[in-house]
Design an enzyme around this catalytic site. Structure first.
Site, PDB file in Angstrom:
ATOM      1  N   CYS A   1      36.862  39.412  45.952  1.00  0.00           N
ATOM      2  CA  CYS A   1      36.953  38.462  47.066  1.00  0.00           C
ATOM      3  C   CYS A   1      36.609  37.137  46.432  1.00  0.00           C
ATOM      4  O   CYS A   1      35.574  37.032  45.744  1.00  0.00           O
ATOM      5  CB  CYS A   1      35.961  38.810  48.171  1.00  0.00           C
ATOM      6  SG  CYS A   1      35.784  37.480  49.384  1.00  0.00           S
TER       7      CYS A   1
ATOM      8  N   CYS B   1      43.071  34.105  47.721  1.00  0.00           N
ATOM      9  CA  CYS B   1      42.345  34.942  48.686  1.00  0.00           C
ATOM     10  C   CYS B   1      42.855  36.358  48.504  1.00  0.00           C
ATOM     11  O   CYS B   1      44.052  36.621  48.691  1.00  0.00           O
ATOM     12  CB  CYS B   1      42.643  34.433  50.097  1.00  0.00           C
ATOM     13  SG  CYS B   1      41.932  35.445  51.407  1.00  0.00           S
TER      14      CYS B   1
END
Ligand code: DGL
Length: 289
Positions: free
Chosen positions: A201, A69
């Site tokens: 992302c 992440c």
């Protein structure tokens, strides 16, 4: 077991690449779907949630965890590595997606915080699509600038896109959202200026086709999942005590709704794996409510 953590389903793009690259390694994936997205939360909350999820993976038997992440890596990785781990889990390790991506973009190793001194480096403009929090952290801009000053990173935040992916929005809705974010990027850099794109992302490779359709033809999209998988393979070769041999297995855990997570994992990541609910003894989450 190697732990992979994301706020939700995005890290499945990293899991998919790592499992293909390291088929002999058992992976345990944890998605904090119950609290996703993280990308608009404040830093203290992201650090607290990320630390708690890493500890949960440690509690499940992982000694090496990858923050799959960008938001968690940009906000929490340094504190976890420098303060929390040495005090609480000195024999465990936490890695992130930021470091190998910066190395790939700059062509300079992370431990080297200056340019190579080569004067044949071309000037390049790289577009980075990421969450608001990753953009605000400016980690990619600053870390690449130190190592490759001729590479300009133009950041474009994509608020709402992670939530739309997690909510199972239709392909048309996702495509329209991506097109809006690409248009917003063009207010900062003209299409012909862009030499490459990073989907910064881990959710965004799930909608890579929509990015590709909106971006200028032929612009390369840097594959963060492949970069991270290669980097993990090199890390395990250097630190074999974190590697395992034998039958591989993969388990996916979620703090949220299993069926919703399965739907995104199956529809967008193309995975046949099924999520399991995080076991009640998994870590500090229950205590934290
Ligand atoms: N996959 C996360 C990332 O790479 C998404 C963060 C979020 O939950 O907003 O940034």
């Amino acid at each position: 077991m190697i732990g992979l953590f994301d706020s939700g389903s995005g890290g499945l793009t990293i899991f998919r690449a790592c499992a293909a690259r390291l088929p002999e390694q058992p992976f345990l994936y944890l998605g904090d779907h119950g609290r996703a997205p993280y990308g608009h939360r404040d830093n203290r909350e992201i650090l607290a949630f990320t630390t708690e999820m890493v500890e949960t993976l440690f509690g499940q038997g992982c000694r090496l965890v990858v923050l799959a992440c960008n938001t968690a890596a940009a906000v929490a990785l340094r504190t976890i590595q420098q303060d929390w781990l040495p005090e609480r889990y000195p024999d465990h390790r936490v890695l992130g997606v930021l470091v190998p991506t910066v190395e790939a973009l700059s062509g300079v190793p992370w431990h080297q915080t200056e340019p190579d001194g080569r004067d044949d480096e071309p000037h390049r403009t790289i577009a980075l699509f990421a969450t608001t929090k990753t953009v605000e952290a400016r980690s990619y801009v600053e870390e690449v600038a130190k190592r490759a000053p001729r590479t300009r990173i133009v950041q474009q935040a994509c608020p709402g896109l992670v939530a739309a992916i997690e909510d199972g929005a239709s392909p048309a809705t996702l495509s329209q959202a991506v097109a809006r974010h690409v248009d917003a990027l063009y207010e900062q850099a003209a299409p012909e200026e862009i030499d490459g794109v990073v989907l910064g992302c881990t959710h965004f490779p799930l909608v890579e086709a929509a990015f590709r359709a909106s971006l200028p033809d032929g612009v390369p999209i840097v594959s963060q999942p492949a970069i991270v998988a290669d980097s993990l393979a090199r890390y395990l070769a250097r630190h074999p005590r974190f590697a395992e041999t034998g039958a591989s297995e993969a388990r996916l855990l979620t703090t949220g709704d299993r069926r919703a997570a399965d739907t995104v994992g199956g529809r967008l990541a193309g995975l046949a794996h099924r999520f399991e609910a995080l076991p009640a003894t998994g870590g500090a989450r229950q205590a934290a409510g």
